[in-house]
Design an enzyme around this catalytic site. Sequence first.
Site, PDB file in Angstrom:
ATOM      1  N   HIS A 160     -14.398   1.345  -0.559  1.00  0.00           N
ATOM      2  CA  HIS A 160     -13.276   0.475  -0.164  1.00  0.00           C
ATOM      3  C   HIS A 160     -12.170   1.215   0.576  1.00  0.00           C
ATOM      4  O   HIS A 160     -11.046   0.738   0.644  1.00  0.00           O
ATOM      5  CB  HIS A 160     -12.727  -0.258  -1.400  1.00  0.00           C
ATOM      6  CG  HIS A 160     -13.706  -1.237  -1.967  1.00  0.00           C
ATOM      7  ND1 HIS A 160     -13.659  -1.699  -3.259  1.00  0.00           N
ATOM      8  CD2 HIS A 160     -14.781  -1.848  -1.395  1.00  0.00           C
ATOM      9  CE1 HIS A 160     -14.658  -2.551  -3.463  1.00  0.00           C
ATOM     10  NE2 HIS A 160     -15.354  -2.650  -2.356  1.00  0.00           N
ATOM     11  N   ASP A 188      -8.087   5.855  -4.378  1.00  0.00           N
ATOM     12  CA  ASP A 188      -7.335   7.076  -4.696  1.00  0.00           C
ATOM     13  C   ASP A 188      -8.201   8.312  -4.422  1.00  0.00           C
ATOM     14  O   ASP A 188      -9.397   8.203  -4.132  1.00  0.00           O
ATOM     15  CB  ASP A 188      -6.801   7.039  -6.145  1.00  0.00           C
ATOM     16  CG  ASP A 188      -7.899   7.107  -7.201  1.00  0.00           C
ATOM     17  OD1 ASP A 188      -8.772   7.996  -7.118  1.00  0.00           O
ATOM     18  OD2 ASP A 188      -7.876   6.281  -8.138  1.00  0.00           O
ATOM     19  N   SER A 247     -15.275  -3.614 -13.395  1.00  0.00           N
ATOM     20  CA  SER A 247     -15.629  -4.922 -13.959  1.00  0.00           C
ATOM     21  C   SER A 247     -16.860  -5.516 -13.271  1.00  0.00           C
ATOM     22  O   SER A 247     -17.355  -6.548 -13.690  1.00  0.00           O
ATOM     23  CB  SER A 247     -14.449  -5.886 -13.797  1.00  0.00           C
ATOM     24  OG  SER A 247     -14.159  -6.066 -12.423  1.00  0.00           O
ATOM     25  N   TYR A 304       0.821  -1.219   0.000  1.00  0.00           N
ATOM     26  CA  TYR A 304       0.000   0.000   0.000  1.00  0.00           C
ATOM     27  C   TYR A 304       0.855   1.270   0.000  1.00  0.00           C
ATOM     28  O   TYR A 304       0.430   2.297  -0.542  1.00  0.00           O
ATOM     29  CB  TYR A 304      -1.011  -0.026   1.156  1.00  0.00           C
ATOM     30  CG  TYR A 304      -2.122  -1.008   0.868  1.00  0.00           C
ATOM     31  CD1 TYR A 304      -3.122  -0.696  -0.044  1.00  0.00           C
ATOM     32  CD2 TYR A 304      -2.125  -2.279   1.433  1.00  0.00           C
ATOM     33  CE1 TYR A 304      -4.115  -1.611  -0.361  1.00  0.00           C
ATOM     34  CE2 TYR A 304      -3.112  -3.204   1.125  1.00  0.00           C
ATOM     35  CZ  TYR A 304      -4.097  -2.863   0.220  1.00  0.00           C
ATOM     36  OH  TYR A 304      -5.069  -3.778  -0.109  1.00  0.00           O
TER      37      TYR A 304
HETATM   38  P1  OAD Z   1     -11.238  -3.939 -12.190  1.00  0.00           P
HETATM   39  O1  OAD Z   1      -9.776  -3.950 -12.468  1.00  0.00           O
HETATM   40  O2  OAD Z   1     -11.872  -5.218 -11.750  1.00  0.00           O
HETATM   41  O3  OAD Z   1     -12.028  -3.438 -13.486  1.00  0.00           O
HETATM   42  C1  OAD Z   1     -11.589  -2.323 -14.202  1.00  0.00           C
HETATM   43  C2  OAD Z   1     -12.592  -2.015 -15.282  1.00  0.00           C
HETATM   44  O4  OAD Z   1     -12.185  -0.804 -15.893  1.00  0.00           O
HETATM   45  C3  OAD Z   1     -12.678  -3.083 -16.386  1.00  0.00           C
HETATM   46  O5  OAD Z   1     -14.039  -3.315 -16.712  1.00  0.00           O
HETATM   47  C4  OAD Z   1     -11.938  -2.416 -17.559  1.00  0.00           C
HETATM   48  O6  OAD Z   1     -12.445  -2.827 -18.818  1.00  0.00           O
HETATM   49  C5  OAD Z   1     -12.237  -0.955 -17.299  1.00  0.00           C
HETATM   50  N1  OAD Z   1     -11.257  -0.008 -17.873  1.00  0.00           N
HETATM   51  C6  OAD Z   1      -9.966  -0.198 -18.186  1.00  0.00           C
HETATM   52  N2  OAD Z   1      -9.419   0.933 -18.667  1.00  0.00           N
HETATM   53  C7  OAD Z   1     -10.390   1.873 -18.660  1.00  0.00           C
HETATM   54  C8  OAD Z   1     -10.458   3.249 -19.031  1.00  0.00           C
HETATM   55  N3  OAD Z   1      -9.398   3.889 -19.518  1.00  0.00           N
HETATM   56  N4  OAD Z   1     -11.640   3.898 -18.882  1.00  0.00           N
HETATM   57  C9  OAD Z   1     -12.731   3.254 -18.385  1.00  0.00           C
HETATM   58  N5  OAD Z   1     -12.721   1.963 -18.027  1.00  0.00           N
HETATM   59  C10 OAD Z   1     -11.573   1.273 -18.156  1.00  0.00           C
HETATM   60  O7  OAD Z   1     -11.492  -2.750 -11.134  1.00  0.00           O
HETATM   61  P2  OAD Z   1     -12.744  -2.525 -10.170  1.00  0.00           P
HETATM   62  O8  OAD Z   1     -14.005  -2.981 -10.795  1.00  0.00           O
HETATM   63  O9  OAD Z   1     -12.652  -1.141  -9.680  1.00  0.00           O
HETATM   64  O10 OAD Z   1     -11.113  -3.697  -4.129  1.00  0.00           O
HETATM   65  O11 OAD Z   1     -12.375  -3.494  -8.982  1.00  0.00           O
HETATM   66  C11 OAD Z   1     -13.214  -3.548  -7.874  1.00  0.00           C
HETATM   67  C12 OAD Z   1     -12.429  -3.808  -6.620  1.00  0.00           C
HETATM   68  O12 OAD Z   1     -11.559  -4.928  -6.817  1.00  0.00           O
HETATM   69  C13 OAD Z   1     -11.473  -2.705  -6.242  1.00  0.00           C
HETATM   70  O13 OAD Z   1     -12.104  -1.655  -5.539  1.00  0.00           O
HETATM   71  C14 OAD Z   1     -10.488  -3.403  -5.380  1.00  0.00           C
HETATM   72  C15 OAD Z   1     -10.280  -4.655  -6.220  1.00  0.00           C
HETATM   73  O14 OAD Z   1      -9.878  -5.779  -5.554  1.00  0.00           O
HETATM   74  C16 OAD Z   1     -10.389  -3.918  -3.030  1.00  0.00           C
HETATM   75  O15 OAD Z   1      -9.168  -3.876  -3.031  1.00  0.00           O
HETATM   76  C17 OAD Z   1     -11.211  -4.211  -1.826  1.00  0.00           C
END
Ligand code: OAD
Length: 229
Positions: A104, A89, A172, A53
């Site tokens: 989170h 962030d 995602s 972190y």
């Molecule tokens: P993910 O990494 O699971 O998903 C990222 C999403 O962003 C995917 O659907 C990509 O297609 C999309 N993406 C990539 N580049 C992009 C861009 N330039 N503009 C828009 N979208 C884009 O991330 P999260 O869904 O945020 O939790 O993950 C959820 C949680 O999983 C996080 O908060 C974290 C992680 O483990 C904890 O750590 C508790």
Amino acid sequence: MKKLVVFSGAGVSAESGIQTFRDSDGLWEQHNIEDVATPEAFAKNPALVLDFYNQRRSRIGEVQPNEGHKSLALLDSAFETTVITQNIDDLHERAGSKNILHLHGEITKARCSKNSNDIQSIGYKNIEIGQLSKSGHQLRPHIVWFGEAVPAYEDALPIISNCDILIVVGTSLNVYPAAGLIHYATKAEQKIIVDPNMNSNEIPDGFELKKGSAASVLPNLVQQLLKAN
Ligand code: OAD
């Protein structure tokens, strides 16, 4: 004023230079969740978890909000806007959004490893082994780890349930309970997903897909919403 919710994930910060979690170059391709993002990991190897972190925090301190974050902040002028983010962030804040719920946690805060209400701001500085909270125990990141409760969920639920417009961006939708929140937007007249990698057959019913990156899609989308309001 119409109520608008932005539900964001790591993708909204990708173009600022922050890695997502589950894309092919994502953080969870390089690290095991069990090693760095659980209470058990912190109990077993706190130095490794703090280091993970500390690296995230210092990187976040170096980057800037992108056009996606900045355009979302313009919504505050015309809508009762809440950003419900899974991101740790502070880029929505630095772009100017005012009402932000972090599901989170927040990387710029530390908290006591024994008393979760003992929270302090640390900016982009490291947390070290031996650094104690006000109540005298080791500090840990103010992050929700896997297996921990999501306290802000209860605050987010009524906000998303009552929104008129929902924009989902850069997530995602894999991590629960956060991802389940979007299904409570039953009163929303407009529900939009912004993502460069999703296809229309993958998105939940009732949502319109704007395929593209946050920084390329959001500026136009926000202008359209402001004009139509
Ligand atoms: P993910 O990494 O699971 O998903 C990222 C999403 O962003 C995917 O659907 C990509 O297609 C999309 N993406 C990539 N580049 C992009 C861009 N330039 N503009 C828009 N979208 C884009 O991330 P999260 O869904 O945020 O939790 O993950 C959820 C949680 O999983 C996080 O908060 C974290 C992680 O483990 C904890 O750590 C508790």
